[in-house]
Design an enzyme around this catalytic site. Structure first.
Site, short mmCIF file in Angstrom:
data_model
loop_
_atom_site.label_atom_id
_atom_site.label_comp_id
_atom_site.label_asym_id
_atom_site.label_seq_id
_atom_site.Cartn_x
_atom_site.Cartn_y
_atom_site.Cartn_z
N LYS A 132 0.86 -1.18 0.00
CA LYS A 132 0.00 0.00 0.00
C LYS A 132 0.90 1.23 0.00
CE LYS A 132 -3.07 2.86 2.68
NZ LYS A 132 -3.42 3.24 4.06
N GLY B 57 -7.55 9.52 10.37
CA GLY B 57 -7.78 9.60 11.81
C GLY B 57 -8.80 10.62 12.25
N ALA C 72 -9.35 6.03 4.92
CA ALA C 72 -9.23 7.19 5.80
C ALA C 72 -10.55 7.95 5.93
CB ALA C 72 -8.14 8.16 5.34
#
Length: 264
Positions: free
Chosen positions: A106, A167, A193
């Site tokens: 990734k 986050g 995300a």
């Protein structure tokens, strides 16, 4: 009905996976919580920050592979913490050495510490090198449909646009850009995300994403193990709803029972 969608397998680098939930391995209180939460999630692919996690490069220290064995999970090394193409390519080469020559990675090249937004220019540079070197590249990127198309044309096997900042837990901030990427990109599209709770994962799947990747949403939950299980079901529900096709939106009410033949 001719417009009903038929399901298709979730395939990455020639391998078929049952779970469409990919999970990260950071931010848990300890390795035992990591193990239990990921087990509850039903995920088959776990992503690991090579620069922050011991995969055997630090002998004598706890090794993540002891609790998440590669014979049970597909380990997806990522380049988190890299801020230019050179750094990211070097990290992927290290990961291939640590994981016995496996090519699945990734790629993420970040722009700055504050936003962790992708640096798309450096991402494109790194993707070109990695694809040329035989890596199977899943790539974290912005929700720009043009950049997504370019990454697919380079040869990345999956495009992973952010739904919100890493986050942040903000959820799906721009579903319209995601829809354009889904319509135009011929490789799997995975939201990466921004997911904060189960409904965010469901929305991503209802839009038509092949899968969802998350870490903070599970690790920072008050009960990460229970949230891992919730995310498992959320992704399944979202996929089923996408295949079923939602009812049309209407401005006014519509009776759920027929009005003809009512008793007078």
């Amino acid at each position: 009905m001719s417009n009903v969608r038929s399901d298709k397998p979730f395939v990455l680098a020639g391998r078929t996976f049952e779970s469409r939930l990919l999970v990260g391995t950071g931010k848990y209180v300890d390795m035992e919580q990591t193990r239990l939460a990921i087990e509850a999630s039903g995920a088959e692919i776990v992503t690991v920050a090579v620069r922050r996690t011991n995969l055997g490069q630090n002998p004598g220290e706890p090794n993540l592979l002891d609790v998440l064995p590669p014979d049970r999970y597909t380990i997806l090394p990522n380049t988190a913490g890299c801020f230019d193409a050179i750094e990211a390519v070097r990290t992927c080469r290290l990961a291939r050495e640590l994981l016995d020559g496996k090519n699945l990675v990734k790629l993420e090249v970040l722009a700055d510490q504050k936003t962790l937004f992708p640096n798309v220019i450096e991402t494109l540079k790194a993707a070109e090198v990695l694809v040329r070197e035989g890596f199977d590249v899943m790539v974290y990127t912005s929700d720009d449909p043009i950049i997504a198309r370019q990454l697919a044309e380079i040869g990345c096997i999956a495009i992973m646009p952010l739904a919100g900042l890493i986050g942040s837990g903000l959820g799906i901030c721009n579903p319209y850009n995601l829809q354009i990427i889904l319509e135009e990109t011929k490789v799997p599209v995975l939201v990466d995300a921004g997911v904060g709770t189960a409904s965010d994962a469901t929305i991503a799947m209802e839009l038509g994403c092949e899968a969802v990747l998350m870490n903070s949403a599970i690790a920072h939950a008050q009960d990460p193990i229970l949230m891992g299980a919730a995310m498992k079901h959320a992704v399944i529900a979202g996929r089923m709803a996408y295949l079923a096709g939602r009812m049309p939106r209407k401005l006014y009410a519509s009776a759920s029972s027929p009005l003809d033949g009512l008793i007078r």
